[in-house]
Structure formats: C-alpha cells, structure tokens
Design a protein around this motif. Structure first.
Motif, PDB file in Angstrom:
ATOM      1  N   ALA A  72       0.826  -1.209   0.000  1.00  0.00           N
ATOM      2  CA  ALA A  72       0.000   0.000   0.000  1.00  0.00           C
ATOM      3  C   ALA A  72       0.858   1.255   0.000  1.00  0.00           C
ATOM      4  O   ALA A  72       0.557   2.236  -0.696  1.00  0.00           O
ATOM      5  N   PHE A  73       1.967   1.229   0.765  1.00  0.00           N
ATOM      6  CA  PHE A  73       2.852   2.395   0.806  1.00  0.00           C
ATOM      7  C   PHE A  73       3.535   2.596  -0.536  1.00  0.00           C
ATOM      8  O   PHE A  73       3.660   3.723  -1.034  1.00  0.00           O
ATOM      9  N   LYS A  74       3.960   1.493  -1.139  1.00  0.00           N
ATOM     10  CA  LYS A  74       4.632   1.575  -2.441  1.00  0.00           C
ATOM     11  C   LYS A  74       3.723   2.203  -3.486  1.00  0.00           C
ATOM     12  O   LYS A  74       4.174   2.937  -4.372  1.00  0.00           O
ATOM     13  N   ALA A  75       2.428   1.933  -3.373  1.00  0.00           N
ATOM     14  CA  ALA A  75       1.465   2.490  -4.328  1.00  0.00           C
ATOM     15  C   ALA A  75       1.329   4.000  -4.188  1.00  0.00           C
ATOM     16  O   ALA A  75       0.858   4.676  -5.111  1.00  0.00           O
ATOM     17  N   THR A  76       1.733   4.553  -3.036  1.00  0.00           N
ATOM     18  CA  THR A  76       1.633   6.001  -2.819  1.00  0.00           C
ATOM     19  C   THR A  76       2.889   6.742  -3.294  1.00  0.00           C
ATOM     20  O   THR A  76       2.897   7.974  -3.327  1.00  0.00           O
ATOM     21  N   GLN A  77       3.933   5.979  -3.637  1.00  0.00           N
ATOM     22  CA  GLN A  77       5.179   6.615  -4.065  1.00  0.00           C
ATOM     23  C   GLN A  77       5.003   7.253  -5.445  1.00  0.00           C
ATOM     24  O   GLN A  77       4.122   6.884  -6.213  1.00  0.00           O
ATOM     25  N   LEU A  78       5.877   8.201  -5.755  1.00  0.00           N
ATOM     26  CA  LEU A  78       5.823   8.902  -7.036  1.00  0.00           C
ATOM     27  C   LEU A  78       6.016   7.904  -8.177  1.00  0.00           C
ATOM     28  O   LEU A  78       6.981   7.126  -8.167  1.00  0.00           O
ATOM     29  N   PRO A  79       5.119   7.895  -9.171  1.00  0.00           N
ATOM     30  CA  PRO A  79       5.247   6.950 -10.296  1.00  0.00           C
ATOM     31  C   PRO A  79       6.582   7.081 -11.010  1.00  0.00           C
ATOM     32  O   PRO A  79       7.158   8.169 -11.101  1.00  0.00           O
ATOM     33  N   SER A  80       7.068   5.978 -11.537  1.00  0.00           N
ATOM     34  CA  SER A  80       8.402   5.930 -12.151  1.00  0.00           C
ATOM     35  C   SER A  80       8.544   6.839 -13.373  1.00  0.00           C
ATOM     36  O   SER A  80       9.655   7.260 -13.708  1.00  0.00           O
ATOM     37  N   HIS A  81       7.434   7.161 -14.046  1.00  0.00           N
ATOM     38  CA  HIS A  81       7.569   7.956 -15.275  1.00  0.00           C
ATOM     39  C   HIS A  81       8.058   9.380 -14.989  1.00  0.00           C
ATOM     40  O   HIS A  81       8.544  10.066 -15.897  1.00  0.00           O
ATOM     41  N   ALA A 153       9.995  14.126   1.701  1.00  0.00           N
ATOM     42  CA  ALA A 153       9.208  14.944   0.767  1.00  0.00           C
ATOM     43  C   ALA A 153       8.009  14.154   0.249  1.00  0.00           C
ATOM     44  O   ALA A 153       8.134  12.977  -0.109  1.00  0.00           O
ATOM     45  N   ASP A 154       6.853  14.797   0.223  1.00  0.00           N
ATOM     46  CA  ASP A 154       5.681  14.120  -0.321  1.00  0.00           C
ATOM     47  C   ASP A 154       5.736  14.148  -1.845  1.00  0.00           C
ATOM     48  O   ASP A 154       6.654  14.729  -2.434  1.00  0.00           O
ATOM     49  N   THR A 155       4.773  13.538  -2.503  1.00  0.00           N
ATOM     50  CA  THR A 155       4.833  13.402  -3.961  1.00  0.00           C
ATOM     51  C   THR A 155       4.809  14.754  -4.675  1.00  0.00           C
ATOM     52  O   THR A 155       5.491  14.942  -5.689  1.00  0.00           O
ATOM     53  N   GLU A 156       4.038  15.715  -4.163  1.00  0.00           N
ATOM     54  CA  GLU A 156       3.992  17.037  -4.799  1.00  0.00           C
ATOM     55  C   GLU A 156       5.338  17.743  -4.684  1.00  0.00           C
ATOM     56  O   GLU A 156       5.803  18.380  -5.636  1.00  0.00           O
ATOM     57  N   GLN A 157       5.950  17.642  -3.515  1.00  0.00           N
ATOM     58  CA  GLN A 157       7.262  18.257  -3.316  1.00  0.00           C
ATOM     59  C   GLN A 157       8.310  17.579  -4.200  1.00  0.00           C
ATOM     60  O   GLN A 157       9.177  18.243  -4.763  1.00  0.00           O
ATOM     61  N   GLN A 158       8.225  16.272  -4.342  1.00  0.00           N
ATOM     62  CA  GLN A 158       9.156  15.541  -5.195  1.00  0.00           C
ATOM     63  C   GLN A 158       9.005  15.967  -6.657  1.00  0.00           C
ATOM     64  O   GLN A 158      10.007  16.165  -7.364  1.00  0.00           O
ATOM     65  N   GLN A 159       7.767  16.105  -7.106  1.00  0.00           N
ATOM     66  CA  GLN A 159       7.528  16.531  -8.480  1.00  0.00           C
ATOM     67  C   GLN A 159       8.120  17.909  -8.741  1.00  0.00           C
ATOM     68  O   GLN A 159       8.749  18.151  -9.781  1.00  0.00           O
ATOM     69  N   ALA A 160       7.909  18.825  -7.795  1.00  0.00           N
ATOM     70  CA  ALA A 160       8.417  20.189  -7.941  1.00  0.00           C
ATOM     71  C   ALA A 160       9.945  20.194  -8.019  1.00  0.00           C
ATOM     72  O   ALA A 160      10.535  20.907  -8.854  1.00  0.00           O
ATOM     73  N   LEU A 161      10.595  19.399  -7.171  1.00  0.00           N
ATOM     74  CA  LEU A 161      12.054  19.329  -7.177  1.00  0.00           C
ATOM     75  C   LEU A 161      12.574  18.713  -8.479  1.00  0.00           C
ATOM     76  O   LEU A 161      13.558  19.196  -9.055  1.00  0.00           O
ATOM     77  N   LEU A 162      11.910  17.680  -8.946  1.00  0.00           N
ATOM     78  CA  LEU A 162      12.321  17.041 -10.197  1.00  0.00           C
ATOM     79  C   LEU A 162      12.179  17.992 -11.375  1.00  0.00           C
ATOM     80  O   LEU A 162      13.027  18.019 -12.279  1.00  0.00           O
TER      81      LEU A 162
END
Length: 302
Positions: A72-81, A153-162
C-alpha cells in the motif's frame, strides 16, 4: 521464534512510518494509537511491530498484513515515469545529479540565508542515500532514486524538485565544450585536466569527488565544471585549460625547443635565407647549424 522478514515492518523515513501507523489505525478495528507512540523512529517502529503482532495473535489482522502495508505504501510513491528523464545510461547526467543532490541534501549550520532557503527544499530528500562514495553510474542512479523514495518529501514536493532539476540540467547539458574537447582514449589528457583544476589557487572549483583512476578523472572534470553555477567563470576556466593543453602539446612537439626573437638587417636576413636554401634547411635549422659549427671551430682552436 525467528520471524520471516515479510512479517516485520521496516521504515526508512518518518513519512513511511507515519503511513503505516495511519493505515493500521484506519484498517484494523481494535488497533490503538496510544500503543504506537514513541520518541524516535526506531521506538515507534518497535511499537508498531508489537501492536501488529498482538493484533495477529488475536486474529484481528491477517498474518501477511505487514506485506499488505508495504504494498500500500509503495502504491503512494511517485510513479516511475516522473524519473524517466534521468537516463541511467547517461554518465554525465547521473554524475552531475548525484553530486548536486549530495551537496544540497547535507544539513549544515553555517549556510547563508539564501543557501539555507534553497537547501531546505532539498533537505526533505534522504541524505542517507549519499552516505557512501560511488564509483559507477548505476550506483549513483540508484542513490538518486533512493533520495526521493526514502526521504520525507511528499509526492507534490518531489515533483516540484524534479521539475527544477530537469530545467537546470537542460541549461547544463547544451554546454559540451569540455565534453567535445576531450580526446578519446587519451587517459594522459584526462589526468592532466584533473591536475589542472586541482592547481587553480584563486577561487578554485569544488571537486565533484576524488577519482580513483585516470579514466574516472575525465568524468570528475566534467562533473566539477557542470556543478559550477558561474557561467562566465566556467567558460574562462575551460578556455584557459584548453590553451594550456595546446601549449603543452606544442612544447612536446618542439622537443624542448623554445621560440626566440632576434633582430637583423634585411641584408643579413637575405644571406641567411640563401644559406638555408642551399642546404635545404629551415631558417631555425640553419641558425642552429651555424652556431654549432662556429662553436666547434672554437673548441678545436683551444
């Protein structure tokens, strides 16, 4: 009794531990929040595993619930794409990104206000991902992924950094002046270039990492220059380095000969040209011949 690893919860971040806690409380009736409190991540994980064991023993949770929670936790991680632009076969990109993140995820107390604000955005990534030195592109690539997946970092923060990192890389990758300058299969040039950067005494560039071979020195030079944010200084260093290398090759080609400037009359120059033409020599060869001949005569008369 030794537990199967799949029955034990391990969390590398507070974010992961908090997810497991919330998931357990929301999914299993009878689980207690007060039993999950602790002053440290290690203590909270210990309490979480103890609570899970108790619920399983009371048949309130399935035996594979720990595995279910991890899935369940893995499913919340940022998608690989979102990470596709980071080509794990691109040595230059992985080296730059690994060094950049390693520097900006470090927690320092002496940072300036501007640097501190900038680094705070990266401080939520996992600093532990860069605890060891790496000597391969594949290892550095895995560290980069771990910095995001194992951080706070949550997924939104990760996306912004990427997005920021991708934009920064686009500016860097188009400057290929050093990359194209390096000669293929010439480790001596790569070692010389690395030594050149080491010998810059005024405003030296921070070295990307300590190379362990001449082959790796090429990658270190490229990464060190890529990490510099001062475009003008970077261009100046590259230009000076290229000129210094050209001068070195010229000196080697000249077999130790150095250029000298002498003055002479037009009449003398014409005679020198005539002598050189008669003996099929270049002007400098003719001058050397005349000096050696005259010096030899002197030695014979002594």
């Amino acid at each position: 009794m030794i537990k199967n690893p799949s029955e034990v919860l391990v969390a590398v971040s507070e974010r992961e531990c908090a997810f497991y806690t919330d998931y357990l409380l929301k999914t299993i009736r009878g689980s207690s929040a007060k039993n999950l409190r602790g002053d440290s991540l290690a203590e909270r994980l210990k309490k979480l595993n103890e609570e899970l064991d108790s619920l399983i023993n009371k048949n309130r949770a399935p035996k594979n619930f720990a595995s279910q929670m991890r899935t369940a936790f893995k499913a919340t991680q940022l998608p690989s794409h979102y990470f596709r632009w980071i080509d794990k076969k691109d040595e230059r990109l992985c080296n730059w990104l690994w060094c950049y993140l390693k520097t900006h995820t470090k927690q320092t107390d002496t940072a300036t206000t501007t640097t501190a604000v900038h680094s705070t955005e990266f401080s939520r990534l996992s600093e532990k991902a860069f605890s060891d030195d790496r000597d391969s592109t594949s290892d550095r690539y895995m560290d980069i992924l771990s910095a995001f997946y194992d951080g706070e970092a949550d997924t939104e923060q990760q996306q912004a950094l990427l997005d920021r990192l991708k934009a920064k890389w686009q500016d860097i990758r188009f400057n290929e002046s050093v990359v194209n300058w390096f000669e293929p299969n010439n480790p001596s040039q790569w070692a010389w270039a690395w030594a050149y950067l080491q010998n810059i005494s005024q405003r030296p560039l921070e070295q990307a990492w300590m190379p362990t071979s001449d082959t790796e020195k090429k990658a270190v030079v490229i990464a060190t220059l890529d990490l510099s944010d001062n475009v003008d200084r970077k261009a100046l260093i590259i230009d000076k380095m290229k000129k210094a290398w050209s001068q070195k090759k010229f000196r080697e080609k000249s077999s130790g000969k150095k250029p000298y400037s002498i003055s002479m009359t037009l009449n003398t120059k014409q005679k020198l040209n005539a002598l050189a033409e008669e003996r099929n020599m270049k002007i400098n060869e003719m001058i050397e011949y005349l000096v050696r001949s005259e010096y030899k005569k002197r030695e014979m008369n002594e």
